[in-house]
Design a protein around this motif. Structure first.
Motif, PDB file in Angstrom:
ATOM      1  N   ARG A  26      38.676  36.394  31.815  1.00 57.15           N
ATOM      2  CA  ARG A  26      37.269  36.043  31.699  1.00 57.15           C
ATOM      3  C   ARG A  26      36.568  37.194  30.990  1.00 57.15           C
ATOM      4  NH1 ARG A  26      34.868  39.202  35.451  1.00 57.15           N
ATOM      5  NH2 ARG A  26      36.130  39.882  37.224  1.00 57.15           N
ATOM      6  N   VAL A  27      35.278  37.063  30.765  1.00 62.72           N
ATOM      7  CA  VAL A  27      34.518  38.133  30.133  1.00 62.72           C
ATOM      8  C   VAL A  27      34.631  39.411  30.960  1.00 62.72           C
ATOM      9  CG1 VAL A  27      32.228  38.901  29.423  1.00 62.72           C
ATOM     10  CG2 VAL A  27      32.904  36.533  29.065  1.00 62.72           C
ATOM     11  N   ALA A 108      38.439  35.019  23.059  1.00 58.24           N
ATOM     12  CA  ALA A 108      37.455  35.389  22.038  1.00 58.24           C
ATOM     13  C   ALA A 108      38.183  35.746  20.756  1.00 58.24           C
ATOM     14  CB  ALA A 108      36.604  36.568  22.504  1.00 58.24           C
TER      15      ALA A 108
END
Length: 297
Positions: A26-27, A108
């Motif tokens: 996740r981020v 990303a």
């Protein structure tokens, strides 16, 4: 090496720097994994798969004269690609793509294709100076075109006599650049290769099924469309004539380049005389093999 290519691959040829982790991310995640650096870019990914299927592609792109560019040209030559028509800039660096992938897919990515965009129409010189074609005798054959080109250049290509006899095969570089392909929706010989999200962006809506997306894009003026949907069914067709097939279920270990592999395998299958159903099935199998971590053959 053959002097005349079987197909032209026009667009991004760069270095892929990919970080992959076996865990969900996740981020802000900071996890162990592997970082690889390989030749990439939409045009290069397509060309590499075409080479594995026995075709000889020529690259039309921009690559710097820096050490990274020299290494990239050497790799392309080693794989049997024709690089004589590559625009080599003294001032522009070789482009690069950087991505992070986890067990839950692409986290990303950043595509730095500024050199390709800055070069513009210079990458098409061989199609106009007689080496590959001219306005009076345009190139006849398949052309794989990627959406990393600027919207302005894609609009020029859509109207250019240099592509009047070409079998255009077009793919967006990413969902973020999908709208660049709007210029080619009305082209009489263009085949669009998009995923379900990209199809929705082109039609300014959301689709739940690939067949629905093909019909909608053809209604908007597309000559022919192929729509993939990850592990869901894919569809191929023209207005009023659509077929579909489902890819095999595999364990996904990578995603970057899967769509390019699908497109190249489909082009190669049709070039080798396969019918529509077999070509679609073979392309889906090749993409599934690729995302599982193997090399499609």
């Amino acid at each position: 090496m053959k002097e005349q290519p079987d197909i032209l691959c026009i667009g991004s040829v760069l270095w892929d720097v990919i970080g992959r982790a076996a865990s969900h991310m996740r981020v802000g995640s900071d996890v162990p994994g592997r970082i690889t650096r390989l030749p990439g870019g939409v045009a290069m990914n397509i060309a590499m798969t075409l080479s594995r299927f026995g075709l000889t592609p020529a690259l039309l792109t921009a690559i710097g004269q820096d050490p990274e560019g020299e290494e990239l040209i050497a790799e392309a030559n080693r794989m049997g690609m024709i690089t004589d028509h590559v625009y080599r800039s003294e001032d522009l660096p070789t482009d690069v793509y950087m991505a992070i992938e986890g067990a839950n897919g692409l986290i990303a990515a950043i595509a730095d294709a500024h050199s390709l965009e800055s070069a513009g129409a210079k990458i098409l010189r061989s199609l106009d100076n007689g080496r590959l074609g001219s306005a009076e005798a345009p190139f006849k054959g398949p052309v794989a075109l990627d959406g990393n080109l600027t919207e302005e250049l894609l609009q020029q290509i859509a109207k250019s006599p240099l592509f009047a006899r070409a079998d255009l095969r077009v793919a967006p570089a990413s969902p973020g650049k999908a709208n660049r392909l709007l210029a080619l929706l009305g082209h009489p010989s263009a085949t669009l290769y998009v995923n379900l999200e990209e199809a929705g962006l082109l039609c300014q809506t959301t689709f739940t099924h690939s067949v629905e997306a093909v019909h909608a894009l053809c209604t908007r003026g597309a000559h022919r469309v192929l729509v993939t949907n990850g592990g869901g069914s894919a569809a191929e067709g023209t207005a009023g004539d659509v077929i579909e097939a489902t890819p095999p279920a595999v364990m996904v270990t990578r995603v970057t380049g899967a769509g390019d592999t699908f497109m190249a395998a489909h082009i190669a299958s049709e070039a080798q005389g396969m019918d529509r159903t077999d070509a679609l099935t073979r392309a889906l199998n090749a993409a599934a093999t690729y995302v599982s971590g193997e090399t499609p053959l």
